[in-house]
Design a protein around this motif. Structure first.
Motif, short mmCIF file in Angstrom:
data_model
loop_
_atom_site.label_atom_id
_atom_site.label_comp_id
_atom_site.label_asym_id
_atom_site.label_seq_id
_atom_site.Cartn_x
_atom_site.Cartn_y
_atom_site.Cartn_z
N THR A 73 1.49 -9.35 6.86
CA THR A 73 1.28 -8.11 6.09
C THR A 73 1.94 -8.00 4.79
O THR A 73 2.62 -8.96 4.39
CB THR A 73 1.92 -6.89 7.15
OG1 THR A 73 1.60 -5.66 6.77
CG2 THR A 73 3.60 -7.13 7.39
N ASP A 83 3.14 -6.50 -2.91
CA ASP A 83 2.07 -7.14 -2.44
C ASP A 83 1.96 -8.42 -1.73
O ASP A 83 0.97 -9.17 -1.45
CB ASP A 83 0.99 -7.13 -3.75
CG ASP A 83 0.38 -5.47 -4.02
OD1 ASP A 83 0.14 -4.96 -2.93
OD2 ASP A 83 0.54 -5.32 -5.02
N LYS A 139 3.38 -2.90 0.91
CA LYS A 139 2.17 -1.73 0.49
C LYS A 139 1.37 -1.35 1.73
O LYS A 139 1.32 -0.10 2.14
CB LYS A 139 1.25 -2.29 -0.54
CG LYS A 139 1.84 -1.67 -1.86
CD LYS A 139 0.64 -1.62 -2.99
CE LYS A 139 1.04 -1.51 -4.27
NZ LYS A 139 0.09 -1.31 -5.15
N LYS A 140 1.04 -2.45 2.90
CA LYS A 140 0.34 -1.99 3.83
C LYS A 140 1.30 -1.38 4.94
O LYS A 140 0.65 -0.37 5.49
CB LYS A 140 -0.21 -3.51 4.70
CG LYS A 140 -1.35 -3.87 3.84
CD LYS A 140 -1.86 -5.20 4.60
CE LYS A 140 -2.87 -5.86 3.81
NZ LYS A 140 -3.02 -7.50 4.33
N GLU A 160 2.52 -11.15 0.79
CA GLU A 160 2.31 -11.26 2.13
C GLU A 160 3.71 -12.10 2.87
O GLU A 160 4.09 -13.00 2.31
CB GLU A 160 1.03 -12.24 2.51
CG GLU A 160 0.26 -11.60 3.63
CD GLU A 160 -0.94 -12.32 3.67
OE1 GLU A 160 -1.25 -13.31 3.78
OE2 GLU A 160 -1.99 -11.61 3.73
N ARG A 179 1.60 2.48 3.92
CA ARG A 179 0.39 3.22 4.25
C ARG A 179 0.32 3.41 5.65
O ARG A 179 0.11 4.40 6.07
CB ARG A 179 -0.89 2.48 3.62
CG ARG A 179 -1.11 3.02 2.39
CD ARG A 179 -2.54 2.46 1.78
NE ARG A 179 -2.60 1.99 0.59
CZ ARG A 179 -2.54 0.90 0.01
NH1 ARG A 179 -2.60 -0.17 0.83
NH2 ARG A 179 -2.60 0.84 -1.39
N SER A 180 0.30 2.42 6.37
CA SER A 180 0.09 2.24 7.77
C SER A 180 1.33 3.43 8.61
O SER A 180 0.58 4.11 9.45
CB SER A 180 0.30 0.88 8.44
OG SER A 180 1.12 0.82 9.48
#
Length: 726
Positions: A388, A369, A391-392, A371, A395-396
């Motif tokens: 980003t 998590d 995790k982002k 950044e 998912r993306s």
RNA sequence: GCGUCCUUAGCUCAGUUGGUAGAGCGUUCCCUUCACACGGGAGAGGUCGCAGGUUCGAGUCCUGCAGGACGCACCA
């Protein structure tokens, strides 16, 4: 006719000979010029590297069969096709295997023989393993490019690992922290969440008097230092107690001052709704302690022995101490009641076999998590230069279909997994693996590959084996150098692997690839099922139901084994492998062999360069056959290899051999010259196309027939995939 | 607790967008016909787990139930 063709097909004699011809031709290497029309596309797969822990099993054989079918198909389509092989050092698996063998033979532990000697022995073991494995990969007929072979511990991959670690540290993704880890007291190392198995155990559950409260525990031996008593803030039963209140309670070794903590992690329904916490040895407790800034105290040491805090029990092993501790608690009147039938799940290290004992350790972590700024990005919804998190990204790439998973139900599982993902503990207290590139001098820390100087000490730990595996799609292509291979073959086209490995490998590959290359590691994930025996049980050594692929190859040939592993094996479904199935494809190989011989015997009169007039009956066969070609091609494009192979089997045997060849016999013995020539042409043309389409599945026998029917200077492997006969 | 998958011929499993069930093995009968007996031909064998629903029509879609397998979380 070649005399080989007059005898029954002999797979054992043919397969090694053909493989040698392929290897010598250099055609596995995409850089070797091919005679077929190039499509202008590329197709690349990296072989999921087998662990150098011994020999390949049926799961590997499935992987090799499916990947080779993909690769051979794309090569025949004219794609620039690379299948890159390699092996994985598999730190914990390999070290534990070698250690246990040394212990069995010499009754010595790794500490008796020392780091240097252990590593030398592991090295010898892995070299032998490597040769066994490459031999098996070849025996399966895999058309991998050996000139690019990689090993997770070789020089280039080590350089990639060091570079990756340093860059991720520099960008704040990798950090050092005291956090709770899964500690394996047998192997004396941290293990990842994925390397843990849970077993159920019925154990007594103790209700203990803790001042005015009754607390429940299955592990009284960990409770010495418990000085926080936790309850849910909404629990009306305990509303007179406020956060931070202190009370004196009589406990195992005397009176202690307990502090009240209110936390929503408490399940009001469970037990009495009150618990005391042991933050050093329990993840949930650790999280509660972190939230409230509480003290954490170690109770059990790394070998499972109680520390001085346990008073008279100090130095005892936790497993032995429990009985005495419970006895003492009883004498002090602190035991309210005991539930004898409590079912408890205990964590076991899947490699070392030891009972996992959580511990707080200073380790290196990768924050999921945290950044960071992604300097270069080719991901659909994450622009270059944007901030980003891992995790982002995870998912993306799925939501945008930058990565597609087949079967798609695993996408849900993937997303669920991502949601619960915790920071990744990178440190392992093992000797075999990539040494962490961090150096210490007093309070100073340097993160770099080379030693900063003589008075600096390197971190004694090694990296989790999945760290190097995560880099695999691009470290094998030459990263961190900007190589042509990297430009041409990355992202790779397909990752093909068992679904059991989805999470610990695939997720890490996506993380690593996105951070370091700005790309996904692969476009498409094809997950094959697990092999079970004819009773549907997982294959394991303890059940003794392991089918050794090499035995099957010796008995039935690699082509037959490949067919048995592919037909009826759609992605994501487990298959049970019965020996009869392999046998039936050996019979099929024989059928292909004999039918080809028959065709060759009959078409002698046909002029190879002239096409005769095709009679109407044959035109109908041609039309039907062209539909088959279209259908098979469609299945191959949609990656329905299990259907393509089955249909080819069925049509070759029951249409080509049973119908067309049988009805040809009276034509050839008859007097109608025109019908005879027409049929000869049809048989020859159809056979060629059948051999081409069967080649991705049964490469050896089809290549051998190709040679025997007169193509002594070319390879079926690089003939064009058929489109239409006319 | 949350979620996924499976349940189709004696066995192992296919059945891709819904159109009155398929393969392999096994089994019964016939055929030692010059590609193949590692073969060929003919046949038996299934109310597609159960109960509802949608539809002209469902193994195929929806709901519920039962049995089995698995993943994740919790487990004081």
């Amino acid at each position: 006719m070649d005399e080989r063709f007059l005898k029954p097909y002999n797979a054992n004699e043919t397969e090694p000979r053909i493989y040698k011809r392929w290897e010598e031709s250099g055609l596995f290497n995409p850089d070797t010029p091919k005679s077929l029309q190039p499509s202008g596309k590329t197709f690349s797969i990296v072989l999921p590297p087998p662990n150098v822990t011994g020999t390949l099993h049926t799961g590997h054989a499935i992987m090799l069969a499916i990947e080779d079918a993909m690769v051979r198909y794309h090569r025949m389509r004219g794609d620039k096709t690379l299948w890159l092989p390699g092996t994985d050092s598999a730190a914990i698996a390999t070290q534990s295997k070698v250690e246990s063998e040394i212990y069995k033979k010499e009754k010595k532990t790794r500490h008796d023989i020392g780091r240097e000697d252990l590593l030398r022995r592991i090295d010898a073991f892995t070299k032998q393993s490597h040769d066994t494995i490459t031999g098996q990969i070849k025996a399966m007929g895999s058309s991998v490019d050996w000139s690019r072979e990689a090993y997770t511990l070789d020089e280039k991959r080590t350089n990639a690992v060091m570079t990756a670690f340093v860059r991720m540290y520099r960008d704040g993704l990798i950090y050092r922290g005291d956090r709770i880890v899964n500690w394996d007291p047998n192997m004396q190392t941290t293990v990842s969440d994925e390397e843990i198995e849970y077993i159920e155990e019925t154990t007594p559950f103790y209700y203990l008097k803790y001042g005015p409260f009754i607390i429940g525990t299955a592990r009284p031996e960990t409770k010495f230092g418990d000085k926080y008593v936790v309850m849910h803030p909404d629990d009306l039963r305990y509303q007179q107690y406020k956060q931070g209140d202190t009370i004196d309670v009589e406990w195992i070794n005397g009176t202690i001052t307990a502090t009240i903590i209110k936390d929503t992690a408490i399940d009001m329904e469970f037990g009495t709704g009150v618990m005391t916490i042991t933050p050093w040895h329990d993840l949930t407790d650790f999280d509660i302690a972190e939230r409230h800034g509480l003290d954490k105290e170690q109770i059990i040491d790394e070998r499972g022995l109680l520390l001085p805090i346990a008073g008279e029990f100090s130095g005892q092993h936790i497993k032995k101490a429990r009985k005495d501790i419970v006895e003492k608690l009883k004498q002090k009147g602190l035991v309210e009641k005991i539930d004898e039938k409590y079912v408890h799940r205990i964590a076991i290290s899947s490699r070392g076999g030891g009972t996992i004992e959580p511990q707080i350790k200073r380790q290196w972590w990768l924050g999921v998590d945290r950044e960071f700024t992604i300097t270069h990005s080719e991901l659909s919804t994450i622009p270059s230069g944007s901030k980003t998190t891992m995790k982002k990204i995870l998912r993306s790439v799925l939501e945008t279909k930058d990565v597609q998973i087949v079967p798609d139900r695993f996408e849900k599982v993937y997303l669920h997994w991502v949601d619960t993902l915790r920071d990744w503990c990178l440190s392992r207290q093992l000797w075999f693996g990539h040494r962490i590139p961090v150096w210490y001098k007093a309070d100073e820390i340097r993160v770099q590959a080379e030693s900063p100087g003589l008075d600096w000490q390197q971190d004694p730990d090694t990296l989790d084996t999945w760290f190097s595996s995560g880099l695999w799609t691009f470290s094998t292509l030459g990263w961190p150098e900007k190589t042509d291979d990297l430009k041409t073959y990355h992202p790779t086209s397909v990752l093909e692997t068992g679904y059991d490995i989805l999470f610990f490998w695939i997720i890490r590959m996506i993380e690593m690839s996105a951070f370091h290359t700005g790309q996904v590691p692969f476009r498409y994930v094809y997950l094959h099922g697990l092999v079970r025996d004819s009773k549907g049980r997982k294959m394991s050594k303890s059940l003794g139901n392991i089918v050794d692929p090499l035995d099957m190859i010796a008995k039935y040939g690699a082509d037959a084994l490949r067919m048995a592993l592919i037909v009826g094996n759609p992605p994501g479904n487990d298959i049970s492998l019965a020996e009869e199935k392999i046998k039936s494809y050996k019979l099929f190989a024989n059928k292909v062999w004999n039918a080809s011989r028959f065709v060759l015997m009959q078409i002698g009169k046909l002029d190879a360069s002239l096409k005769p007039e095709i009679v109407e009956a044959d035109q109908r066969h041609i039309a039907a056959f062209n539909e088959l070609i279209q259908d098979i091609t469609k299945e191959m494009e949609e990656k329905h290899y299990y259907l393509a192979a089955e249909k080819l089997y069925h049509h070759f045997w029951h249409t080509f051999a049973d119908v067309i060849l049988e009805e040809s016999k009276p034509i050839f013995t008859g007097t109608d010259e025109k019908a005879s020539l027409s049929r000869m042409w049809v048989l020859r043309t159809m056979l060629t196309a059948y051999l081409s389409m069967l080649h991705p599945f049964m490469p050896f026998i089809t290549e051998e027939i190709w040679f025997l029917v007169g193509h002594t200077h070319s390879f079926l492997m690089t003939e064009s995939w058929p489109t239409k006969i006319s």
